[in-house]
Scaffold this motif. Structure first.
Motif, mmCIF file in Angstrom:
data_model
loop_
_atom_site.group_PDB
_atom_site.id
_atom_site.type_symbol
_atom_site.label_atom_id
_atom_site.label_comp_id
_atom_site.label_asym_id
_atom_site.label_seq_id
_atom_site.Cartn_x
_atom_site.Cartn_y
_atom_site.Cartn_z
ATOM 1 N N LYS A 186 0.671 -1.110 -0.188
ATOM 2 C CA LYS A 186 -0.035 -0.090 -0.096
ATOM 3 C C LYS A 186 0.846 1.367 0.132
ATOM 4 C CE LYS A 186 -4.061 -2.230 2.190
ATOM 5 N NZ LYS A 186 -5.017 -1.933 3.375
ATOM 6 N N LYS A 187 1.974 0.968 0.334
ATOM 7 C CA LYS A 187 3.049 2.273 0.227
ATOM 8 C C LYS A 187 3.248 2.695 -1.192
ATOM 9 C CE LYS A 187 6.021 3.498 2.951
ATOM 10 N NZ LYS A 187 7.292 3.666 3.657
ATOM 11 N N GLU A 188 3.183 4.260 -1.380
ATOM 12 C CA GLU A 188 3.295 4.302 -2.738
ATOM 13 C C GLU A 188 4.905 4.432 -3.155
ATOM 14 O OE1 GLU A 188 2.487 8.534 -5.510
ATOM 15 O OE2 GLU A 188 1.476 8.458 -3.607
#
Length: 307
Positions: A186-188
């Motif tokens: 979920k981390k960009e």
């Protein structure tokens, strides 16, 4: 005469004149066969002898008699012109039937270059292509022995051929490959500290990327848990597909092989993997420049690499 010059300073035209005089027996007949004047031949002989530092002919009753040096040169000159005739007979300039021998490493071959080369062969019906997948160690030997014309590989590959031409064609940024269900998915964008104490799929020490990745981790004080070692990025993809861990890979050409389970994340460190063509210019296949241009043009259309 002082032998302070060399056979290397003689031209192909010089050799042609020596050959004609020995075969015809006189400057006049040699001039006629070459389509030049007799004084021009005599002047050329004097110049050639000066270049070589040797007397090639003795003058006797209007004839030019070859010396031992001239006869020695004649044998070699005949070989040179026979070679030129064979090249001409093979229609080298028109590239009629020469085989282009391409070699590359597994990751580049299976993820990008093999299908592209197949397309090249289809579009160039006059070209016979030989395409082989080899390891980086064998690659340099195949080029040196003339069993390959051109190779595409990592620009940092260790080679011991001083005469080898290296032509870089693109750089690919190192990114992180992970499973879509990984906790970091979920981390960009990732930072190196995200890798601390996490499961990592690492390259074997023979892979050039090993030292680059380890240098980045050690420089940031990252403690990793290496759960598998792989030979190349394509093998790593299979481990990531099972969600076994993270792996740093070149964005190109691995992105061509990713599937719905694999996602690519940028990281906050500038590490690049540079690819290059390798070839020996003194035995360059006439198709090589066309092939390099074809591959380079295709790479221009690839969105996920930086040159």
């Amino acid at each position: 005469m002082k032998n302070n010059l060399s056979i290397r300073s003689a031209s192909l035209r010089d050799f042609e004149i020596i050959k004609a005089i020995i075969e015809k027996g006189s400057a006049t007949q040699a001039a006629e066969s070459l389509g030049i004047s007799q004084p021009a031949v005599s002047k050329a002989v004097a110049s050639i002898e000066e270049k070589l530092g040797k007397t090639l002919f003795t003058r006797e009753k209007g004839r030019l008699n070859p010396t031992k040096d001239a006869l020695f040169f004649y044998e070699e000159i005949v070989n040179i012109f026979n070679s030129l005739e064979r090249i001409d007979d093979n229609n080298w300039a028109s590239k009629s039937s020469k085989t282009l021998k391409v070699i590359t490493t597994p990751t580049i071959a299976y993820s990008y270059l093999a299908p592209l080369t197949a397309r090249y062969a289809k579009e160039r019906s006059n070209v016979k292509v030989s395409f082989s997948v080899v390891n980086s160690v064998d690659m340099m030997n195949l080029l040196r022995e003339g069993r390959a014309d051109i190779a595409l590989a990592n620009a940092d590959i260790n080679n011991n051929l001083a005469e080898l031409t290296i032509e870089p064609i693109f750089k690919s940024k190192i990114v992180c490959m992970m499973h879509k269900n990984h906790e970091l998915a979920k981390k960009e964008k990732l930072v190196l500290s995200d890798f601390n104490f996490r499961n990592i799929i690492m390259y074997t020490t023979r892979n050039i990327l090993f030292s680059k990745v380890m240098k980045a981790f050690s420089g940031s004080g990252v403690e990793t848990n290496v759960i598998a070692e792989v030979s190349d990025s394509l093998v790593a993809l299979n481990f990531v597909n099972e969600n076994l861990g993270l792996c740093l890979v070149p964005n190109f050409p691995v992105i061509h092989q990713s599937n719905d389970n694999i996602i690519i994340k940028d990281i906050d460190v500038e590490i690049y993997d540079e690819m290059a063509f390798f070839y020996l210019p003194n035995i360059l296949n006439p198709y090589c420049s066309d092939y390099v241009e074809y591959v380079t043009d295709d790479l221009q259309s690839v969105q996920h690499f930086s040159k």
